[in-house]
Design an enzyme around this catalytic site. Sequence first.
Site, PDB file in Angstrom:
ATOM      1  N   LEU A 103      27.648 -68.817 -21.735  1.00 23.97           N
ATOM      2  CA  LEU A 103      26.245 -68.440 -21.644  1.00 23.97           C
ATOM      3  C   LEU A 103      25.731 -67.864 -22.955  1.00 23.97           C
ATOM      4  O   LEU A 103      26.424 -67.106 -23.628  1.00 23.97           O
ATOM      5  CB  LEU A 103      26.044 -67.409 -20.524  1.00 23.97           C
ATOM      6  CG  LEU A 103      26.515 -67.808 -19.131  1.00 23.97           C
ATOM      7  CD1 LEU A 103      26.143 -66.724 -18.127  1.00 23.97           C
ATOM      8  CD2 LEU A 103      25.940 -69.153 -18.711  1.00 23.97           C
ATOM      9  N   GLY A 148      31.406 -69.202 -19.568  1.00 19.39           N
ATOM     10  CA  GLY A 148      30.666 -70.297 -18.958  1.00 19.39           C
ATOM     11  C   GLY A 148      31.196 -71.662 -19.332  1.00 19.39           C
ATOM     12  O   GLY A 148      31.047 -72.626 -18.574  1.00 19.39           O
ATOM     13  N   ASN A 172      36.370 -64.593 -19.446  1.00 14.93           N
ATOM     14  CA  ASN A 172      36.643 -63.321 -20.122  1.00 14.93           C
ATOM     15  C   ASN A 172      35.485 -62.329 -20.026  1.00 14.93           C
ATOM     16  O   ASN A 172      35.327 -61.450 -20.866  1.00 14.93           O
ATOM     17  CB  ASN A 172      36.967 -63.580 -21.592  1.00 14.93           C
ATOM     18  CG  ASN A 172      35.817 -64.217 -22.357  1.00 14.93           C
ATOM     19  OD1 ASN A 172      35.081 -65.037 -21.802  1.00 14.93           O
ATOM     20  ND2 ASN A 172      35.665 -63.854 -23.618  1.00 14.93           N
ATOM     21  N   GLU A 173      34.656 -62.463 -18.991  1.00 13.47           N
ATOM     22  CA  GLU A 173      33.439 -61.647 -18.883  1.00 13.47           C
ATOM     23  C   GLU A 173      33.698 -60.154 -18.931  1.00 13.47           C
ATOM     24  O   GLU A 173      32.915 -59.391 -19.517  1.00 13.47           O
ATOM     25  CB  GLU A 173      32.694 -61.999 -17.577  1.00 13.47           C
ATOM     26  CG  GLU A 173      31.857 -63.273 -17.657  1.00 13.47           C
ATOM     27  CD  GLU A 173      32.665 -64.536 -17.498  1.00 13.47           C
ATOM     28  OE1 GLU A 173      32.059 -65.630 -17.490  1.00 13.47           O
ATOM     29  OE2 GLU A 173      33.907 -64.459 -17.383  1.00 13.47           O
TER      30      GLU A 173
END
Length: 297
Positions: A103, A148, A172-173
Site C-alpha cells: 500500500l 500489500g 510486515n504491517e
Amino acid sequence: MAAVVGSLVRRLLRSGPRPGLCGAGGREPGAAPRRAIGHGQVAVELDSSAGVAVMKMENLPVNSLSLDFLTEFLISLEKLENDRGCRGVILTSGAPKIFSAGLDIMEMYGKSTEHYAEFWKAVQEMWLRLYQSNMVTIAAINGSSPAGGCLMAMCCDYRIMAENPKYSIGLNETQLGIVAPFWFKDTMVNTIGNRATERSLELGLLYSPPEAHKIGLVDQLVPEEKVQSTAAAVMSQWLAIPDHARQITKSMMRKPTVDRLLAHRESDIQNFVSFITKDSIQKSLQMYMEMLKQRRG
C-alpha cells in the site's frame, strides 16, 4: 462490486485519459491471435491463442498500491474477466527487484477521512476481484513482496518466486505500527495455516524465498530468469482442467472468506479510517517516510 468499479472508472476518467486494454471483446471464430497491450501503470498483453494474459505492474519505482494504480488494475482485470478468450492471468512486475512494495503510504498520510475511505474501498475491491477471479491466476514474483504485495500474491492460485537471497515476502504491517485487517489474516491462514500466520503477523515477518517456500507462502522457487517461463508452463497445467470444475471448486474453498468481508465491508472501512486518523499512527507513518527519505539520500 460493479458499482464500486464504476465509481473507480469515473474517478480515473476525471484524472485524464490513459491508454487502456485494446480489443477486449471476444475473439471471433478463425480470427488470428491478438496481443492486447495497455501502457498505463498496468501493462497487459493478451495472447488469445493460449488464452493467457500477462499483467505487468509498472507503477515505478516500487509498484506502490496507490488509488490511481488500484483503479487501473481493477479496470484491466475486469476487462480480462469479461473477455471469453482469456482463461488465465500471470501477474508480475516490470520494476527491477520488486514485485510490489504494498500500500502507498502517501494515500494514508495527511489526507481527508473521505480520501481514506475511498482508498480502502479500492483495496478491498482489489482483493475481492483477484481472490475470487474465475480465471486461473498465477503470481510470478520477480522481486520483494512485502505487505500489500504479499496479499496480492496470496490472492493468486499459484505463486512462483525468484530464488534470490535479496528478495523477501510477508505481511510486515506490525513493524510499521499497523494491524493487518482480518481479511489479510484470513487470506494468510488459508495459505500457510493458523499457527504460522499468528507468528508471522505478530512479528511482522518477512521471509526469504527458501523460508517462504518451506511454510507454503510460495509454491515454487526458480532462478530469476526462469520465473516467467515457469509461470507459462504451470499455467498450461492449470488450464488443462475444465474451467467449470475448477471455478466451482475455487469458489467452494474461498467463498466463506469472501463472504466474511462482504458482510462487514462498511465496518471494515470505518475501522480503517478510525485507525489511520489516530495521531499516533500518523506520527508513525511520518517517521517511516522520513526514514525512507534518509535511506534514499
